[in-house]
Write a protein that holds these residues in place. Structure first.
Motif, PDB file in Angstrom:
ATOM      1  N   PHE A   4       0.822  -1.203   0.000  1.00  0.00           N
ATOM      2  CA  PHE A   4       0.000   0.000   0.000  1.00  0.00           C
ATOM      3  C   PHE A   4       0.864   1.266   0.000  1.00  0.00           C
ATOM      4  CE2 PHE A   4      -3.716  -2.224   2.441  1.00  0.00           C
ATOM      5  CZ  PHE A   4      -3.922  -3.047   1.337  1.00  0.00           C
ATOM      6  N   ASN A   5       0.546   2.178  -0.902  1.00  0.00           N
ATOM      7  CA  ASN A   5       1.213   3.484  -0.920  1.00  0.00           C
ATOM      8  C   ASN A   5       0.504   4.421   0.054  1.00  0.00           C
ATOM      9  OD1 ASN A   5       2.779   2.418  -2.928  1.00  0.00           O
ATOM     10  ND2 ASN A   5       1.904   3.615  -4.585  1.00  0.00           N
ATOM     11  N   ILE A   6       1.240   4.903   1.037  1.00  0.00           N
ATOM     12  CA  ILE A   6       0.675   5.781   2.064  1.00  0.00           C
ATOM     13  C   ILE A   6       1.655   6.917   2.326  1.00  0.00           C
ATOM     14  CG2 ILE A   6      -0.042   5.938   4.493  1.00  0.00           C
ATOM     15  CD1 ILE A   6      -0.741   2.940   4.342  1.00  0.00           C
ATOM     16  N   TYR A   7       1.150   8.136   2.233  1.00  0.00           N
ATOM     17  CA  TYR A   7       1.973   9.317   2.529  1.00  0.00           C
ATOM     18  C   TYR A   7       1.452   9.921   3.831  1.00  0.00           C
ATOM     19  CZ  TYR A   7       2.957   8.465  -2.366  1.00  0.00           C
ATOM     20  OH  TYR A   7       3.294   7.856  -3.543  1.00  0.00           O
ATOM     21  N   ASP A   8       2.182   9.685   4.912  1.00  0.00           N
ATOM     22  CA  ASP A   8       1.713  10.088   6.234  1.00  0.00           C
ATOM     23  C   ASP A   8       2.918  10.387   7.123  1.00  0.00           C
ATOM     24  OD1 ASP A   8       0.780   9.616   9.121  1.00  0.00           O
ATOM     25  OD2 ASP A   8      -1.118   9.480   8.033  1.00  0.00           O
ATOM     26  N   ASN A   9       2.866  11.515   7.819  1.00  0.00           N
ATOM     27  CA  ASN A   9       4.001  11.931   8.647  1.00  0.00           C
ATOM     28  C   ASN A   9       4.354  10.923   9.732  1.00  0.00           C
ATOM     29  OD1 ASN A   9       4.519  14.339   7.297  1.00  0.00           O
ATOM     30  ND2 ASN A   9       3.046  15.507   8.530  1.00  0.00           N
ATOM     31  N   ARG A  10       3.388  10.142  10.171  1.00  0.00           N
ATOM     32  CA  ARG A  10       3.656   9.188  11.249  1.00  0.00           C
ATOM     33  C   ARG A  10       4.629   8.094  10.832  1.00  0.00           C
ATOM     34  NH1 ARG A  10      -2.558   7.959  12.436  1.00  0.00           N
ATOM     35  NH2 ARG A  10      -2.522   8.300  10.180  1.00  0.00           N
ATOM     36  N   ILE A  11       4.670   7.769   9.551  1.00  0.00           N
ATOM     37  CA  ILE A  11       5.543   6.679   9.101  1.00  0.00           C
ATOM     38  C   ILE A  11       6.568   7.129   8.063  1.00  0.00           C
ATOM     39  CG2 ILE A  11       3.824   4.903   9.620  1.00  0.00           C
ATOM     40  CD1 ILE A  11       3.131   4.826   6.645  1.00  0.00           C
ATOM     41  N   LYS A  12       6.529   8.402   7.699  1.00  0.00           N
ATOM     42  CA  LYS A  12       7.358   8.916   6.603  1.00  0.00           C
ATOM     43  C   LYS A  12       8.848   8.696   6.843  1.00  0.00           C
ATOM     44  CE  LYS A  12       8.033  13.308   6.338  1.00  0.00           C
ATOM     45  NZ  LYS A  12       7.883  14.778   6.142  1.00  0.00           N
ATOM     46  N   ASP A  13       9.305   8.909   8.068  1.00  0.00           N
ATOM     47  CA  ASP A  13      10.746   8.896   8.347  1.00  0.00           C
ATOM     48  C   ASP A  13      11.227   7.649   9.077  1.00  0.00           C
ATOM     49  OD1 ASP A  13      11.092  11.461   7.196  1.00  0.00           O
ATOM     50  OD2 ASP A  13      10.379  12.401   9.045  1.00  0.00           O
ATOM     51  N   PRO A  41       2.383  -9.762  10.515  1.00  0.00           N
ATOM     52  CA  PRO A  41       3.457  -8.771  10.646  1.00  0.00           C
ATOM     53  C   PRO A  41       3.277  -7.624   9.658  1.00  0.00           C
ATOM     54  CG  PRO A  41       4.346 -10.994  10.649  1.00  0.00           C
ATOM     55  CD  PRO A  41       2.898 -11.122  10.267  1.00  0.00           C
ATOM     56  N   LEU A  42       3.632  -6.424  10.108  1.00  0.00           N
ATOM     57  CA  LEU A  42       3.520  -5.220   9.273  1.00  0.00           C
ATOM     58  C   LEU A  42       4.891  -4.574   9.154  1.00  0.00           C
ATOM     59  CD1 LEU A  42       0.588  -4.803   8.478  1.00  0.00           C
ATOM     60  CD2 LEU A  42       0.544  -2.709   9.805  1.00  0.00           C
ATOM     61  N   LEU A  43       5.207  -4.100   7.966  1.00  0.00           N
ATOM     62  CA  LEU A  43       6.490  -3.454   7.706  1.00  0.00           C
ATOM     63  C   LEU A  43       6.261  -2.058   7.140  1.00  0.00           C
ATOM     64  CD1 LEU A  43       9.637  -3.543   7.320  1.00  0.00           C
ATOM     65  CD2 LEU A  43       9.185  -4.471   5.029  1.00  0.00           C
ATOM     66  N   ILE A  44       6.911  -1.078   7.741  1.00  0.00           N
ATOM     67  CA  ILE A  44       6.858   0.295   7.219  1.00  0.00           C
ATOM     68  C   ILE A  44       7.947   0.440   6.165  1.00  0.00           C
ATOM     69  CG2 ILE A  44       7.126   2.742   7.813  1.00  0.00           C
ATOM     70  CD1 ILE A  44       6.121   1.991  10.643  1.00  0.00           C
ATOM     71  N   THR A  45       7.571   0.937   4.996  1.00  0.00           N
ATOM     72  CA  THR A  45       8.515   1.083   3.888  1.00  0.00           C
ATOM     73  C   THR A  45       8.642   2.554   3.487  1.00  0.00           C
ATOM     74  OG1 THR A  45       6.829   0.924   2.149  1.00  0.00           O
ATOM     75  CG2 THR A  45       7.684  -1.146   3.045  1.00  0.00           C
ATOM     76  N   HIS A  46       9.496   2.799   2.520  1.00  0.00           N
ATOM     77  CA  HIS A  46       9.666   4.166   2.012  1.00  0.00           C
ATOM     78  C   HIS A  46       8.390   4.680   1.348  1.00  0.00           C
ATOM     79  CE1 HIS A  46      13.949   4.660   2.794  1.00  0.00           C
ATOM     80  NE2 HIS A  46      14.138   3.418   2.363  1.00  0.00           N
ATOM     81  N   TRP A  47       7.560   3.744   0.863  1.00  0.00           N
ATOM     82  CA  TRP A  47       6.349   4.166   0.135  1.00  0.00           C
ATOM     83  C   TRP A  47       5.061   3.925   0.917  1.00  0.00           C
ATOM     84  CZ3 TRP A  47       9.627   0.190  -1.215  1.00  0.00           C
ATOM     85  CH2 TRP A  47       9.131  -1.097  -1.041  1.00  0.00           C
ATOM     86  N   GLY A  48       5.145   3.291   2.092  1.00  0.00           N
ATOM     87  CA  GLY A  48       3.922   3.082   2.853  1.00  0.00           C
ATOM     88  C   GLY A  48       3.995   1.886   3.768  1.00  0.00           C
ATOM     89  N   LEU A  49       3.111   0.920   3.549  1.00  0.00           N
ATOM     90  CA  LEU A  49       3.042  -0.271   4.390  1.00  0.00           C
ATOM     91  C   LEU A  49       3.122  -1.546   3.555  1.00  0.00           C
ATOM     92  CD1 LEU A  49       0.231   0.662   6.974  1.00  0.00           C
ATOM     93  CD2 LEU A  49       2.700   0.528   7.387  1.00  0.00           C
ATOM     94  N   TYR A  60      -7.732   1.635  -5.826  1.00  0.00           N
ATOM     95  CA  TYR A  60      -6.634   1.657  -4.857  1.00  0.00           C
ATOM     96  C   TYR A  60      -6.595   2.957  -4.064  1.00  0.00           C
ATOM     97  CZ  TYR A  60      -5.484  -2.260  -7.828  1.00  0.00           C
ATOM     98  OH  TYR A  60      -5.564  -3.420  -8.549  1.00  0.00           O
ATOM     99  N   SER A  61      -7.783   3.506  -3.831  1.00  0.00           N
ATOM    100  CA  SER A  61      -7.933   4.696  -2.995  1.00  0.00           C
ATOM    101  C   SER A  61      -8.953   4.373  -1.907  1.00  0.00           C
ATOM    102  CB  SER A  61      -8.399   5.894  -3.833  1.00  0.00           C
ATOM    103  OG  SER A  61      -8.581   7.027  -3.015  1.00  0.00           O
ATOM    104  N   LYS A  65      -0.814   1.579  -5.115  1.00  0.00           N
ATOM    105  CA  LYS A  65      -0.187   0.321  -4.726  1.00  0.00           C
ATOM    106  C   LYS A  65       1.189   0.219  -5.357  1.00  0.00           C
ATOM    107  CE  LYS A  65      -1.978  -2.197  -8.700  1.00  0.00           C
ATOM    108  NZ  LYS A  65      -0.668  -2.183  -9.375  1.00  0.00           N
ATOM    109  N   SER A  66       1.982  -0.706  -4.832  1.00  0.00           N
ATOM    110  CA  SER A  66       3.281  -1.020  -5.419  1.00  0.00           C
ATOM    111  C   SER A  66       3.418  -2.531  -5.519  1.00  0.00           C
ATOM    112  CB  SER A  66       4.423  -0.460  -4.555  1.00  0.00           C
ATOM    113  OG  SER A  66       4.398   0.943  -4.522  1.00  0.00           O
ATOM    114  N   THR A  67       4.119  -3.001  -6.552  1.00  0.00           N
ATOM    115  CA  THR A  67       4.340  -4.437  -6.708  1.00  0.00           C
ATOM    116  C   THR A  67       5.213  -4.946  -5.587  1.00  0.00           C
ATOM    117  OG1 THR A  67       4.176  -4.240  -9.101  1.00  0.00           O
ATOM    118  CG2 THR A  67       5.244  -6.218  -8.256  1.00  0.00           C
ATOM    119  N   PHE A  68       4.881  -6.123  -5.065  1.00  0.00           N
ATOM    120  CA  PHE A  68       5.679  -6.742  -4.020  1.00  0.00           C
ATOM    121  C   PHE A  68       6.881  -7.434  -4.639  1.00  0.00           C
ATOM    122  CE2 PHE A  68       6.434 -10.660  -1.421  1.00  0.00           C
ATOM    123  CZ  PHE A  68       7.067 -10.024  -0.372  1.00  0.00           C
TER     124      PHE A  68
END
Length: 404
Positions: free
Chosen positions: A191-200, A223-231, A252-253, A338-341
């Motif tokens: 999932f592509n997510i732009y949010d300050n809570r996970i951005k950095d 398990p959940l992983l925070i990535t550069h583009w989201g989750l 995908y919105s 979204k992004s390809t896994f």
């Protein structure tokens, strides 16, 4: 004259079917046609280049639960050829395997090339011919035989297996044969997510989160992983697989709710109240109150709860405690794309399963026309399950062909 069995598609399912058919009945002439100049390319990149060949789940009724599409249809086939059969098949051909902690099965070599070499050697030993750079332009029926037309020549087959995966051109050909194609949509994606809570804080993970799509019945745990583009991570991938069609329809919105702890929000709030008493003089932001929440994520959730960095636990108001509990157990995010896994190109969609005889993986519309792998409307979550579908389908089709 020998009967000819032609396989269209030089991938995992195609090779598996071709090798087994040739070994089971040496009187059959077997040929694989591959459109590109290389075979088994998806095997090469799968599992991060290690090839996750199957999953150590040895009960059919449990295994089918990992298939959002194909669950009902695979129950019978898995009683014929299961994960244990797959492992035995490779080990009998000199490929030692290992089961990792998460039950994924890999070659001990940690290299997909081991699996590729196994296929190529087995095909050669069984007399299977492989012709690359041979793109199929059309398939026609001539009485009881199939005519496969390519740019260079035509091939005649008594039995035909198509294992081309998610191939729009081949699907279109099959529509001409009267088959119904379920519209393909991506299945495994992040999932592509732009949010300050996970951005950095990319790279941060939690072991057991629950994710729900707001306004939907879709949900998953893992398990959940925070990535550069989201989750990303198993929880997100599982949700993307089960929600493939619905999330596609949403463009995908959509919004998700994340419970980082998979714990009831009221329970989380009560734990926070206890921590407030026990660590009254300590600053809230300094240390996570939950072992499952990494410090950097905790800091972001504290800030998002509008708690200043110098606030002590004793100073927290009931409202601030509720805010923090909500960030931990009812944390909402806006998904925008979204992004390809990795290199896991998996789609939902393909030949309508009602048109397949799963005792043979044969078309109900055309005798001696077989299918295996992702050309069918079958897909699974990540972990070796999509390959197991390929092995099972290839094996059953090969057995059907070898006895004709």
């Amino acid at each position: 004259m020998k009967k000819k069995f032609i396989v269209i598609g030089g991938g995992a399912a195609g090779f598996f079917a071709a090798i087994n058919a040739a070994e089971l009945n040496p009187e059959i002439e077997v040929l694989i046609l591959e459109g590109s100049n290389k075979v088994l390319q998806k095997v090469k990149v799968s599992g991060g280049g290690r090839c996750n060949i199957t999953h150590a789940c040895f009960t059919p009724n449990e295994l089918i639960e990992f298939y959002p599409r194909g669950k009902k249809e695979l129950r019978g086939p898995f009683h014929q050829f299961m994960t244990g059969d797959t492992m035995e098949w490779f080990e009998n051909r000199g490929v030692p395997l290992k089961i990792e902690d998460d039950n994924r099965v890999f070659p001990e070599s940690n290299s997909s090339q081991t699996i590729i070499d196994c296929f190529l050697d087995s095909a050669k030993n069984a007399g299977v011919k492989v012709q690359t750079s041979t793109r199929v332009e059309a398939v026609e029926k001539n009485e009881e035989k199939f005519v496969i037309k390519t740019a260079s020549e035509d091939f005649i087959a008594d039995y035909l297996l198509i294992a081309t995966g998610s191939n729009a051109k081949v699907w279109s050909m099959l529509e001409g044969f009267g088959h119904t194609i379920v519209e393909p949509v991506p299945s495994l994606f992040t999932f592509n997510i732009y949010d300050n809570r996970i951005k950095d804080i990319p790279g941060i993970s939690v072991p057991k989160a629950t994710v729900k799509v707001i306004g939907s019945k879709l949900g998953a745990k893992g398990p959940l992983l925070i990535t550069h583009w989201g989750l990303s991570g198993p929880g997100i991938l599982k949700l993307s697989a089960w929600g493939a069609v619905e999330l596609y329809q949403k463009g995908y919105s959509f919004e998700i709710e994340v419970n980082w702890l998979s714990t009831n929000p009221e329970t989380v709030l009560n734990i926070l109240k206890s921590v407030k008493k026990e660590q009254a003089k300590k600053q809230v932001i300094v240390r996570s109150a939950f072992a499952e929440i990494p410090k950097r994520l905790w800091e972001q959730l504290v800030v998002a709860s509008q708690i200043s960095s110098d606030t002590q636990w004793a100073q927290l108001s009931n409202k601030e405690l509720e805010n923090l509990a909500n960030q931990l157990a009812k944390c909402t995010f806006k998904v925008s794309g979204k992004s390809t896994f990795k290199d896991e190109f998996v789609t939902a969609g393909g030949i309508n399963l009602k048109e397949i005889d799963f005792k043979r993986f044969e078309s109900k519309l055309h005798k001696n026309l077989f299918f295996a792998g992702e050309i069918l409307n079958i897909d699974a979550v990540t972990g070796g399950f999509n390959f197991q579908n390929a092995w099972t389908g290839g094996w059953i089709a090969a057995n059907a062909v070898s006895t004709l």
